[in-house]
Each structure stands twice: as structure tokens, then as C-alpha cells.
Design a protein around this motif. Sequence first.
Motif, PDB file in Angstrom:
ATOM      1  N   THR A 172       7.001  -5.170 -35.513  1.00  0.00           N
ATOM      2  CA  THR A 172       8.813  -4.247 -36.022  1.00  0.00           C
ATOM      3  C   THR A 172       8.183  -2.857 -36.168  1.00  0.00           C
ATOM      4  OG1 THR A 172       8.336  -4.205 -38.630  1.00  0.00           O
ATOM      5  CG2 THR A 172       9.774  -6.330 -37.285  1.00  0.00           C
ATOM      6  N   ASN A 173       7.066  -2.322 -35.225  1.00  0.00           N
ATOM      7  CA  ASN A 173       5.978  -0.878 -35.572  1.00  0.00           C
ATOM      8  C   ASN A 173       6.461  -0.481 -37.017  1.00  0.00           C
ATOM      9  OD1 ASN A 173       5.058   0.375 -32.501  1.00  0.00           O
ATOM     10  ND2 ASN A 173       5.395  -2.100 -33.325  1.00  0.00           N
ATOM     11  N   ALA A 174       6.555  -1.123 -38.092  1.00  0.00           N
ATOM     12  CA  ALA A 174       7.575  -0.629 -39.789  1.00  0.00           C
ATOM     13  C   ALA A 174       6.134   0.598 -39.937  1.00  0.00           C
ATOM     14  CB  ALA A 174       7.614  -0.996 -39.927  1.00  0.00           C
ATOM     15  N   GLY A 175       4.596   0.367 -40.300  1.00  0.00           N
ATOM     16  CA  GLY A 175       3.914   0.893 -40.385  1.00  0.00           C
ATOM     17  C   GLY A 175       3.808   0.641 -42.274  1.00  0.00           C
ATOM     18  N   PHE A 176       4.436   0.693 -42.513  1.00  0.00           N
ATOM     19  CA  PHE A 176       4.493   0.052 -44.377  1.00  0.00           C
ATOM     20  C   PHE A 176       3.256  -1.247 -44.558  1.00  0.00           C
ATOM     21  CE2 PHE A 176       8.662   1.989 -44.392  1.00  0.00           C
ATOM     22  CZ  PHE A 176       8.061   2.247 -45.873  1.00  0.00           C
ATOM     23  N   ARG A 277       2.513   5.477 -31.216  1.00  0.00           N
ATOM     24  CA  ARG A 277       2.979   5.181 -30.027  1.00  0.00           C
ATOM     25  C   ARG A 277       4.825   4.581 -31.037  1.00  0.00           C
ATOM     26  NH1 ARG A 277       1.587   5.421 -25.183  1.00  0.00           N
ATOM     27  NH2 ARG A 277       4.238   5.334 -24.812  1.00  0.00           N
ATOM     28  N   SER A 278       4.369   4.727 -31.889  1.00  0.00           N
ATOM     29  CA  SER A 278       5.539   4.498 -33.431  1.00  0.00           C
ATOM     30  C   SER A 278       5.086   3.267 -34.084  1.00  0.00           C
ATOM     31  CB  SER A 278       6.371   4.106 -32.541  1.00  0.00           C
ATOM     32  OG  SER A 278       7.193   4.461 -32.218  1.00  0.00           O
ATOM     33  N   GLY A 279       3.717   2.735 -34.225  1.00  0.00           N
ATOM     34  CA  GLY A 279       2.925   1.894 -34.545  1.00  0.00           C
ATOM     35  C   GLY A 279       2.780   2.561 -36.358  1.00  0.00           C
ATOM     36  N   GLY A 392       9.577  10.663 -34.285  1.00  0.00           N
ATOM     37  CA  GLY A 392       9.384   9.448 -33.298  1.00  0.00           C
ATOM     38  C   GLY A 392       9.307   8.563 -34.021  1.00  0.00           C
ATOM     39  N   THR A 393       9.778   8.327 -35.618  1.00  0.00           N
ATOM     40  CA  THR A 393       9.985   6.995 -36.197  1.00  0.00           C
ATOM     41  C   THR A 393       8.339   5.978 -36.424  1.00  0.00           C
ATOM     42  OG1 THR A 393      10.259   5.660 -34.840  1.00  0.00           O
ATOM     43  CG2 THR A 393      12.174   6.833 -36.134  1.00  0.00           C
ATOM     44  N   CYS A 394       7.302   7.237 -36.489  1.00  0.00           N
ATOM     45  CA  CYS A 394       6.212   6.295 -36.720  1.00  0.00           C
ATOM     46  C   CYS A 394       4.933   5.852 -37.321  1.00  0.00           C
ATOM     47  CB  CYS A 394       5.195   7.730 -36.062  1.00  0.00           C
ATOM     48  SG  CYS A 394       3.264   6.950 -35.799  1.00  0.00           S
ATOM     49  N   GLY A 395       5.187   7.193 -38.678  1.00  0.00           N
ATOM     50  CA  GLY A 395       4.670   7.360 -39.913  1.00  0.00           C
ATOM     51  C   GLY A 395       3.453   7.013 -40.531  1.00  0.00           C
TER      52      GLY A 395
HETATM   53  K   LIG Z   1       6.937   2.938 -37.551  1.00  0.00           K
END
Ligand SMILES: [K+]
Lengths: 449, 449
Positions: A172-176, A277-279, A392-395
Motif C-alpha cells: 500500500t506504500n504506507a511506509g509505516f 516514489r511513495s514507499g 507525495g504521500t511518501c512518508g
Molecule cells: K507512503
Amino acid sequence: MRLGLNKFLTPFRIIVISYVVAMFFFSLLLYLPFASQAGVTVSYWDALFTSVSAVSVTGLSVVNVSETYNWLGVIFLALGIQLGGIGVMTLGTFVWMVLGRKIALSQRMLIMVDQNQISFSGLVRLMRGILGVAIGIELIGAMILGTYYLNYFDTAFEAYYQGAFSALSAFTNAGFDITGQSLIPFADDYFVQLVHILLIFSGAIGFPVLMELREYFSPKNPNFRFSLFTKIATSTYFIVFFFGVIILWLIERTEFYDGMPWHQQLFFSMFNSATARSGGLATMDMNELTLASLLLLSALMIIGASPSSVGGGIRTTTLAVMFLTIRSFAMGRGDVKVFGREIHPEDQQKAFIVLSVFAVGLVGAIILIAGFEGTGQFQLMAIIFEASSAFGTCGLSMGITPDLSKPSQVVLMILMLIGRVGLVAFMFSIRAEEKKTHYKYPTERIIIG
Amino acid sequence: MRLGLNKFLTPFRIIVISYVVAMFFFSLLLYLPFASQAGVTVSYWDALFTSVSAVSVTGLSVVNVSETYNWLGVIFLALGIQLGGIGVMTLGTFVWMVLGRKIALSQRMLIMVDQNQISFSGLVRLMRGILGVAIGIELIGAMILGTYYLNYFDTAFEAYYQGAFSALSAFTNAGFDITGQSLIPFADDYFVQLVHILLIFSGAIGFPVLMELREYFSPKNPNFRFSLFTKIATSTYFIVFFFGVIILWLIERTEFYDGMPWHQQLFFSMFNSATARSGGLATMDMNELTLASLLLLSALMIIGASPSSVGGGIRTTTLAVMFLTIRSFAMGRGDVKVFGREIHPEDQQKAFIVLSVFAVGLVGAIILIAGFEGTGQFQLMAIIFEASSAFGTCGLSMGITPDLSKPSQVVLMILMLIGRVGLVAFMFSIRAEEKKTHYKYPTERIIIG
Ligand SMILES: [K+]
Ligand SMILES: [K+]
């Protein structure tokens, strides 16, 4: 009742409202005292920020998840991520397809079906397809990572718990993370990194691409051809990825990479280029990088992933249309051709709007944060990095987000929301009803640039 | 001989080549030993940088002009500025009008004349008009400032010498000074500042606007109507100016302005907002400002002045088309209307190209400079500030330019050249011959943003 609720609730508005409602809903769940670790009290503000970050699948955080939340909190977080990453997207697709006007449909769902011909059962099948592919990839990732993590963790439960969350967070490329320090413990484990990179790719490449790939490999459809969208999105995604790997390596080879073996240099470059790239997952402390690399990563975060994916940014197709427009201008052509097709002028105009709004919004946000934080407390690089990461909702983070003032955190939350919704969808959600103008003004040329 | 010299020398290429030749020519003059102060040796590199900065009317400097050059050097500098600011522009206009294709003409010279009807004598009259207005304004400025400077300087010669250079530097938006510390000695003299602000305005507002104003006030032409260009350029120029004044005041009122009387706060805000739009003269040390203000000034420098003016940046009309396109999209309209006219789709496309190239170029330049300078030596803010200043041919500086490495200075020189030529003209100069394509590909829609 021309201005009734039905009129107000356009498909795009439903999407934006769904995200906002989900953000507030999960902020309440994450605020529940029995969702946090014993002895830890979560303020509502922190719960809200965490929820916005989770539902927007960004991953910027004001708390350390593993130290703050117990297993229940982590499940809430995972649900928020899943809903934000895949749920609202498929829900959105459904809403668009059922209520949608032609314009919304033609923009969002280009998957081999023509919406005028598809039946209701076809819609449901399509949505089930998207959900199936997404959850299938997550499950495979969880199995592989969980099994492999048996080497790392004491109990099988802990290994699969970590593996499942990690696969979810990556796809989900949330990065948490619930390791407490992202993927830094796996900085030397290239297998773990490769699996995460592949999961990040699958989420960021765009659902239409995944669906077309499935169709391509299906025996039912021998004459299948990939859409222009898939060709542009995929090639742009990987060109920018390799570009990032190479430039990062060029910058750091005499700096942070100095003295490292080649494979370590390669994997740091690959992982950073992929995750930017959003990960949002990290195998190193961003503060180790030089200024030029941090700027490059910010640029990669701003470019982001494909439209109709779990990622954010200006999106691959916007970047592609930018460069194709420049190229065709430089070659003395009026139209923009690629892959044996022509780009529609309206898509060019949309790319222009996305670029304009993104530039104005990002610069405005950076100036606002710099203003809120006053003189000298935070470096400009860190502010640019966090703002690019949010939009960029990257995190990825240089670590200043928890220490920012509340007004600055509000700016980040707004960037995450808009970044997740996507600028075109966001603009559609706030735009007035389409006006049929029956009058024309004369056109007059002006001097540009 | 299809690829002969005549074919190669398109009007736009002639402009670019003229600037480059002028830059090298003046670098030789500024390198002459008898043009510098006794005991001072100027390296060829410094002479080249000064010349590029002068001919591009930027004002970034690696030397202190008043300590480095004697009166002859200052005259060379003034000639370089005059040629770069007004000469190449009118020369360019001439070349365009005589050799130019329709496209070049319609883009550059919108002044009430239709190029198909204008005669050669009309062209010469037009050019003489532009030169006359420009030199007229400079002379009036020089007289006013020189006379007023009698209060400041010991001899009348010194007063008028300073006044003349100052008026030239302000009108051409060159930003050079021979006081040794820009306008900081006049930080409390509002009259001097007002005159400079007005001179900066006249240079930056665009030659077509000046010509139309002259026509408007001429009794010969009672039915004169301003062009769309003049309306858009002028209103955008002043809206951004007032926006800059207000935001700057909001940021600094509790910081640098703290404890100052209101009129001093007003004039610092006004002068900085005016000078950032390509002026380059300064009434204060930029390092006194807070981070947010420095970012705001960078944004103002990037926006810059009008096309066909002495200023640089993405230009007022590009910004205006950006916002008008966003507005008409938000209002649900397909076409872009303003002042009872429609913006041509091709002008929209050009604005998109300018914005794209500028964004990519500026980010690329900043990453390059950060890379060349290595870790930590210079603050990111200073690098962004100098790069924006060079690309916008503004000349405001945080003082790091002389200390940058040569590769970084090369980057700045390239930015100044492209910034002065203007992105559209620069793109036209490198673009291939216009191709008539007799085939069409099918159009296919893609998802944007
Ligand atoms: K992210
Ligand atoms: K200047």
C-alpha cells in the motif's frame, strides 16, 4: 431542489468526503486507551495525525508506532492503511462507475472496458478483480516475508505478524513500520529489501496496470493490447527509478557510500530510489545523506507514483506529458505523439493544472511551515523534505515532523489529504458544476515567457 | 544547401548568439588591465562572470564593482548593461520584424501594429520609439537622482555619475551598483527608493506596455484600446507586487521589522517586493530576513517581470495563464476567458512548457550546485536564493556567489543567459525546423494526476 444533496454529491466529492470521514473515524479508534501500550497515553492530536497519515498511506508519524500502540492499535492502523490504500480506491471506482458521469469514468478507469457497454455484474467483477489482485499480492508478500522472518524473530507468531504488517505497508506504500526503526535492521539483508521493492512497485505502478497485466497473461484474451496509459505509466515509472538510482549513486559514491562494497552501494541506491516514489520505508537514516541527495529524493517524492495507485505525487503520467510536450515543441511539432498515439489536448491541460497547483501548493506550504516555525529552529532542507514527503504521500522523514508546531502539522495533514486524493480528483471535487457557455469571446494572442 | 547558414540563423538563434557574443566581447573589455582600479588584477574568470551578469542584466557579482573597476571599467559595464537590457531587445525586435516568421512576430511584438501591414519605415519608427522611450526614461531618472544626490556627494560630477549609473541600473533592472553596497546607504531615504521603484517598474513592465501607454496618451489615436497582453501583464505585475508587500510584512512584522516605525516597515516591504521582480538592488542585507521571507523573495524572483522587458523569470503572463487555467478548470469551463477575450490554446501550451522547463531547470541547477559544493559548506537557502536570482535575472544575493566553486558559477552563468533570453525564445532557438506532419495518430486518453 436544484441544489439538493444528490446534486452536491458528485463522485469526486464522495471520494474526498470518504477519505475525510475515514480519517476522523480511525483517529477515534487510535485514540482509544485500550489500543495503546500499557502506560502510554496518546493525545487526540497525535491520534488524528497518525490516522490522517495512515488513511492517506503516507507514513509520516509523530509517534513511534511500536512503542505507542499494542496489537489492537496496530490492527486499527493496518485497517486504516488498507482502507486508505485499496478500499476507498475500489469504493471510488464503484461509485464512479455507478453514479459517474462520462468524464469521471473516462479519466479514471481506462481498463480495457468501455463503460457504456459494461453491465452491473461486470462492474462488480472488475472491482472484485482489483481487490483480489491487491489482497493476493499482499498475502503472497506476507507469506514470503513472514517465513523468511522466522530467522529474525523468536516466535512464529511474531515473524508472521511482522511479515504481514510489512507486506501490507509495502504494497500500500504506507511506509509505516512496527519494528520501531523502519527497515534499518534489514540494511544488510538484500532479500528482504528486494521483496519490499517489488511490493512497493506493485502498489505504485497503478491498478489499471495490474489489471491489464492479469488480462495479458490470461489465455482468454489472445489479442490483448496494453493501453496507452499502461505504456506511459510503466515506462515513466521505471525510467525515473533508474534515473534516481544512477544520480543517487553519482552523488554519494564519494560521500556516504565511500568505502562500502559495490553491492551495498547498489542496494542503498535502489532502495532509496524505490521508496522515495511513495514507499516511505527506509533502510537508513536520511540525515546521513548529503544535501544534493536529499534534494534529489525530494524531487523523486514529488514525482511520485502512477495515478489510480496507492502512491501520490504529481504522478508519472503528468511528468511524462510534461516531457513529451517539451520534446514535441523542441522538435517543432504542434501535437504530442507517443507509442503510436496522440495525447489529448485536454490531458495536456490537466497536466499543466496539476503541475501549477502542485508548485504553488508546495511552495506555499514550505513558506507557511518556515513562517510558523520562526527563525533557525529547523533547517530548510528538513522542511522541504517533510513537505515533499507529505504532498507525495511518501512518508520518508528527516525526523522533524514530531517536533513541528501544530499549525505546521496541520499543513502537513492537508498536504497528505490532497496528495492522496490526487490533484485532479481534488480539483474536480471542489470545482463548480460544468457550465455550458453559449457565448465565445474572440481569441487574442499574448506573449509567453 | 538546405542546411546552409541562412537556414540555421533563425531569428531566435540570432538573438541567443547575439547575447553570447556580447557576453564574450564585454568579458574582454572588463578584463583589460587599464579598466580596473590601480593595484587590482581581475582574473578572466571574474571578468567573464561580471560580463555575463551585466549583459543578462542580472547583477549577481563575484567582485565589488566600485573597488575593482575604474571609471572606464564602469563605462564598459554600463554599456554591457545597456546593450543587454535594451540593445539586444530592440535589435531582436528588428531582426524578428525583418526576417521573422509570422510566429515569431505575433509572439513578440503585439504593439498595435499588424506586421503584415507595417512598412520598413514603420519598423524603424517603432524601434526608434522603443529606444527613445527607454533612453528618455533613463535620462529623466538620471537627472532626478543626480540632482538629488547633490545632497549626498561632494562633487556635482560624482552626484550625476552615481545618479546616471543608478538610473541605468534601475531601469534596465540590472541591479549593479557603484556605491559598493547597493542602496543600503539610502535605506532611510524614501525619495531615492521611490524613484528607484518607479524605474524598476518601467523597465520590468514590458516594452509593449510602454509603447501602448505612449499611444494611449497620444492625441493622434483617440480610439486606442490596450492589448490583452498589456492588460494581463500589467495587472499580474502589480497584483504580485502588492501580494509580495503584504506577505513580506506579515512575516517580518514580529521579526526583522520588530520595533521599526510603520513607514520603515512599509518601505522595506515595498522595496523588497519591487526589487525581487528582477530589479536586484537592495536596501538591506538579505541575511537579516527570516527563512520564510527568503523563500518568498525566491518565489518572487522566479515569477519575475513581463515578457519583452528587461526582466526575467517565468514572466507575468505565464503566471497569469497558470492561474487563469486553474480558475477556469475550477469553474467547470473548458476555455480560458479574461478581459473579454479568450486565451489561445497554443499560449496555454507555451505557458505549460515554460513552467515545466523552469521547474526542471531550477531544481536541476540547485541539485547540481549542492552537489558541486559538497556537504554543509553553504546553506540550502543561500543556494536556492542565488539560483532563483540567476534564473530570474534578479541579482539579489545572500552573498555566497563569489565563494562558490567554478562549476557552480558556470551553472549560474547558464541560468542567467537562459533567464535573459527567456525560455520560449530559448526553446525556439534550439528547436528543430517546424515539421509538417501529414499523418495523424489516433488520440487516446490517459489518467493524469
Ligand atoms: K507512503
Ligand atoms: K537584475
